[in-house]
Design an enzyme around this catalytic site. Sequence first.
Site, PDB file in Angstrom:
ATOM      1  N   LYS A  63       0.840  -1.204   0.000  1.00 39.78           N
ATOM      2  CA  LYS A  63       0.000   0.000   0.000  1.00 39.78           C
ATOM      3  C   LYS A  63       0.876   1.257   0.000  1.00 39.78           C
ATOM      4  CE  LYS A  63      -2.299  -1.513   3.712  1.00 39.78           C
ATOM      5  NZ  LYS A  63      -1.863  -2.931   3.803  1.00 39.78           N
ATOM      6  N   THR A  64       1.866   1.291   0.887  1.00 41.22           N
ATOM      7  CA  THR A  64       2.757   2.440   0.949  1.00 41.22           C
ATOM      8  C   THR A  64       3.587   2.546  -0.331  1.00 41.22           C
ATOM      9  OG1 THR A  64       2.891   2.064   3.313  1.00 41.22           O
ATOM     10  CG2 THR A  64       4.528   3.545   2.385  1.00 41.22           C
ATOM     11  N   ASP A 108      -1.206   6.812   6.455  1.00 39.17           N
ATOM     12  CA  ASP A 108      -1.208   5.375   6.728  1.00 39.17           C
ATOM     13  C   ASP A 108      -2.092   5.129   7.956  1.00 39.17           C
ATOM     14  OD1 ASP A 108      -0.549   2.770   6.371  1.00 39.17           O
ATOM     15  OD2 ASP A 108       1.510   2.925   7.084  1.00 39.17           O
ATOM     16  N   THR A 157      -5.436  -1.331   7.141  1.00 39.57           N
ATOM     17  CA  THR A 157      -5.552  -2.790   7.191  1.00 39.57           C
ATOM     18  C   THR A 157      -6.958  -3.170   7.690  1.00 39.57           C
ATOM     19  OG1 THR A 157      -4.574  -2.600   9.383  1.00 39.57           O
ATOM     20  CG2 THR A 157      -3.118  -3.322   7.615  1.00 39.57           C
ATOM     21  N   ARG A 217       6.632  -8.183   1.478  1.00 38.46           N
ATOM     22  CA  ARG A 217       7.467  -7.772   2.618  1.00 38.46           C
ATOM     23  C   ARG A 217       8.078  -8.996   3.302  1.00 38.46           C
ATOM     24  NH1 ARG A 217       4.431  -4.419   6.918  1.00 38.46           N
ATOM     25  NH2 ARG A 217       4.439  -2.856   5.269  1.00 38.46           N
TER      26      ARG A 217
END
Length: 339
Positions: A63-64, A108, A157, A217
Amino acid sequence: MEEKEKNIPDELFLDQTLRPGAWEEYIGQESIKQNLKILLQAAEERNHPAEHILFYGPPGLGKTTLAHLIAKETGRQIKITSGPAIEKVGDLASILTNLSPGDIIFIDEIHRLNKMVEEVLYPAMESGVLDIIIGKGPSARTIQLDLPPFTLVAATTRIALLSAPLRSRFSGGVFRLEFYNEEEIMKIIGRSAKILGINIDKGGIDEIAKRARFTPRTANYFLKRCRDYAQVHKKDLDKKTVFMALSLLGIDELGLSESDRNVLKVIIEKFGGGPVGLNTIAAATSEEESTIEEVVEPYLIQRGLLERTPRGRVATQKAYDHLSFDHPDGEMHQNKLIH
Ligand code: ADE
């Protein structure tokens, strides 16, 4: 190494290095990419900042990374903050009034924004104005400031925790990031290994991809830990070394960690396989409810090991098989080795 890079911790420096800098470098999430490209190009052609965008989905899916990519591809500045960092209305006012026209602001964990701040965000998103109340009681008055045009990119999330009015203001789109497939994860590992100068063979990449929870990640984290293991043990980074390194980290052949297995074990051993409520699982495992809900569960559900029912969480037959428990209604299962 350049002067400015000297004080950056290794891990942070690497994360920046691995971040894709162009659409072609970003692997997976094809439908989101196509939609974003159209949204951004259309806005560019109208000479206007893109409308506000929301990304949601489990942690680590990019997302980031997408927010950074949007900024890079459109040549705009990005200001980064998060829900919990914006404590007061004044914090938000300060961020918004300091933007330059066309900037992107990335928030975020937007589900952690407090209600007062959220109320101020609505008119800012919708009409580009900041309503500030000055004073209290009968003498209180509102002043309205015009803001520079901006694009809000937000991530969460926990989409269910976002109020409907906030969700509806992401007029550019609300995008759900999906887990990656194994082939995409393999490509991501191959790309990262190349950038980091890590020599890993196809078998090694394959073995990391199998256990990386369909999450970039995690894949990148495993790659670095396997590199460390290979270096210390003076081994080639192949399938066997990856197997050893990840087993040492407690990661099993389905990519489950000790805490994932513990959640399943508690449901099976203490609650007869469920259904059992989230708060009860959290108490019995000493894990945070939010960790279970945001990190552990999505992957267990994706793997078909856990089901969410209206009456609570239920361990599936596959979970019984994986942990070598006999299912109460099922036939006997052979004991299997658990790492
Ligand atoms: N690194 C992390 N996520 C990535 C992605 N989706 N594509 C390429 N590299 C990545």
